[in-house]
Write an enzyme that holds these catalytic residues in place. Structure first.
Site, mmCIF file in Angstrom:
data_model
loop_
_atom_site.group_PDB
_atom_site.id
_atom_site.type_symbol
_atom_site.label_atom_id
_atom_site.label_comp_id
_atom_site.label_asym_id
_atom_site.label_seq_id
_atom_site.Cartn_x
_atom_site.Cartn_y
_atom_site.Cartn_z
ATOM 1 C CG ASN A 2 -2.205 -0.812 0.910
ATOM 2 O OD1 ASN A 2 -3.051 -0.409 0.122
ATOM 3 N ND2 ASN A 2 -2.304 -1.976 1.534
ATOM 4 C CG ASN A 62 -6.426 1.057 9.262
ATOM 5 O OD1 ASN A 62 -5.293 0.757 8.889
ATOM 6 N ND2 ASN A 62 -7.291 0.158 9.719
ATOM 7 C CG HIS A 99 -9.932 -3.852 8.061
ATOM 8 N ND1 HIS A 99 -9.077 -4.390 8.993
ATOM 9 C CD2 HIS A 99 -10.940 -4.743 7.917
ATOM 10 C CE1 HIS A 99 -9.550 -5.550 9.402
ATOM 11 N NE2 HIS A 99 -10.683 -5.791 8.766
ATOM 12 N N GLY A 114 -11.682 2.898 18.623
ATOM 13 C CA GLY A 114 -11.937 1.461 18.522
ATOM 14 C C GLY A 114 -11.006 0.782 17.519
ATOM 15 C CB VAL A 115 -10.052 -2.698 16.936
ATOM 16 C CG1 VAL A 115 -9.323 -3.514 15.872
ATOM 17 C CG2 VAL A 115 -9.210 -2.588 18.185
ATOM 18 C CG ASP A 116 -9.916 -2.549 11.977
ATOM 19 O OD1 ASP A 116 -9.061 -1.704 11.667
ATOM 20 O OD2 ASP A 116 -9.646 -3.747 12.168
ATOM 21 C CE LYS A 171 -4.223 -8.250 -9.421
ATOM 22 N NZ LYS A 171 -4.706 -9.196 -10.407
HETATM 23 C C1 GAR Z 1 -3.153 -4.992 3.808
HETATM 24 O O1 GAR Z 1 -3.975 -6.003 3.296
HETATM 25 C C2 GAR Z 1 -3.904 -4.136 4.806
HETATM 26 O O2 GAR Z 1 -5.248 -3.933 4.459
HETATM 27 C C3 GAR Z 1 -3.779 -4.989 6.036
HETATM 28 O O3 GAR Z 1 -2.464 -5.450 6.024
HETATM 29 C C4 GAR Z 1 -2.032 -5.581 4.669
HETATM 30 C C5 GAR Z 1 -0.746 -4.821 4.516
HETATM 31 O O4 GAR Z 1 -0.202 -5.023 3.251
HETATM 32 N N1 GAR Z 1 -4.064 -4.246 7.217
HETATM 33 C C6 GAR Z 1 -4.674 -4.789 8.266
HETATM 34 O O5 GAR Z 1 -5.009 -5.937 8.330
HETATM 35 C C7 GAR Z 1 -4.907 -3.810 9.415
HETATM 36 N N2 GAR Z 1 -5.797 -4.395 10.361
HETATM 37 P P1 GAR Z 1 0.980 -4.107 2.719
HETATM 38 O O6 GAR Z 1 2.041 -4.085 3.815
HETATM 39 O O7 GAR Z 1 1.466 -4.853 1.503
HETATM 40 O O8 GAR Z 1 0.427 -2.754 2.417
#
Ligand code: GAR
Length: 205
Positions: free
Chosen positions: A17, A110, A112, A146-148, A175
């Site tokens: 990301n 964030n 998720h 909170g969480v998410d 993607k």
């Molecule tokens: C992503 O899928 C993101 O949505 C997730 O971790 C991955 C990081 O990928 N985040 C969570 O699960 C947060 N709770 P990346 O390091 O390749 O961006």
């Protein structure tokens, strides 16, 4: 340079990301500048991505701080020293404290890997496969205590196939993450996001 939104990007791992944010900045579709990448994991591949693109980075190791608050206080100092305007959590696997929230009210996003409020927390992709939903996806939201749970900015839906695993579904969700996160950041940069309680309205300007 004056119009560029100043970003702090927080990572813990692969940083794909982060890469999509970098790519969208470099191709001109995201009017922002990454002032600092912060990782809580010294081995995160995302650090190499930052280095490759000449982006400053900092490593804050979880174990070096007595409490979550101490960690977040150090984080806030780094982000403020870099004049960061929007903090983007990009696979940052830590629960943040009010210390960070208070320093950037309404200015932390964030991403998720699920259609919130379904499947918050860890392994959103596995939770979706195990539950048997027919659609999952990803969510960009503002961060609250909170969480998410914070107000949702953009979501993208992804169909779940019968033979999907956490990894195959996760790859297709990723993607979409790479599309919606830069888009949400640009909406913020353009002042198009209006938060009213739980709801985020996208204003046409
Ligand atoms: C992503 O899928 C993101 O949505 C997730 O971790 C991955 C990081 O990928 N985040 C969570 O699960 C947060 N709770 P990346 O390091 O390749 O961006």
């Amino acid at each position: 340079m004056a119009d560029l939104l100043k970003l702090g990007v927080l990572i813990s791992g692969n940083g794909s990301n982060l890469q999509s944010i970098i790519d969208n900045i470099e191709n001109g579709s995201l009017k922002a500048v990454i002032k600092i990448v912060v990782s809580n994991n010294p081995d995160a591949f995302g650090i190499a991505r930052a280095k490759k693109h000449g982006i400053p980075f900092a490593i804050l190791k979880n174990g070096d701080y007595r409490s979550k608050d101490d960690f977040d206080a150090a984080l806030v100092k780094i982000l403020k020293d870099c004049d960061v305007e929007l903090v983007t959590l990009a696979g940052f696997m830590r629960i943040i404290t009010p210390t960070l929230l208070r320093a950037f009210p309404g200015r932390i996003m964030n991403i998720h890997p699920a259609l919130l409020p379904s499947f918050p927390g860890l392994h959103g992709q596995k939770q979706a496969v195990d539950y048997g939903v027919k659609f999952s996806g990803c969510t960009v939201h503002f961060v609250d205590e909170g969480v998410d749970t914070g107000p949702i900015i953009i979501q993208a839906a992804v169909p779940v196939m019968d033979d999907d695993t956490e990894d195959t579904l996760g790859a297709r969700i990723l993607k979409e993450e790479h599309k919606i996160y830069p888009r949400a950041i640009q909406l913020f940069a353009d002042g198009q996001l209006e938060i009213n309680g739980r709801k985020v309205k996208i204003i046409n300007r």
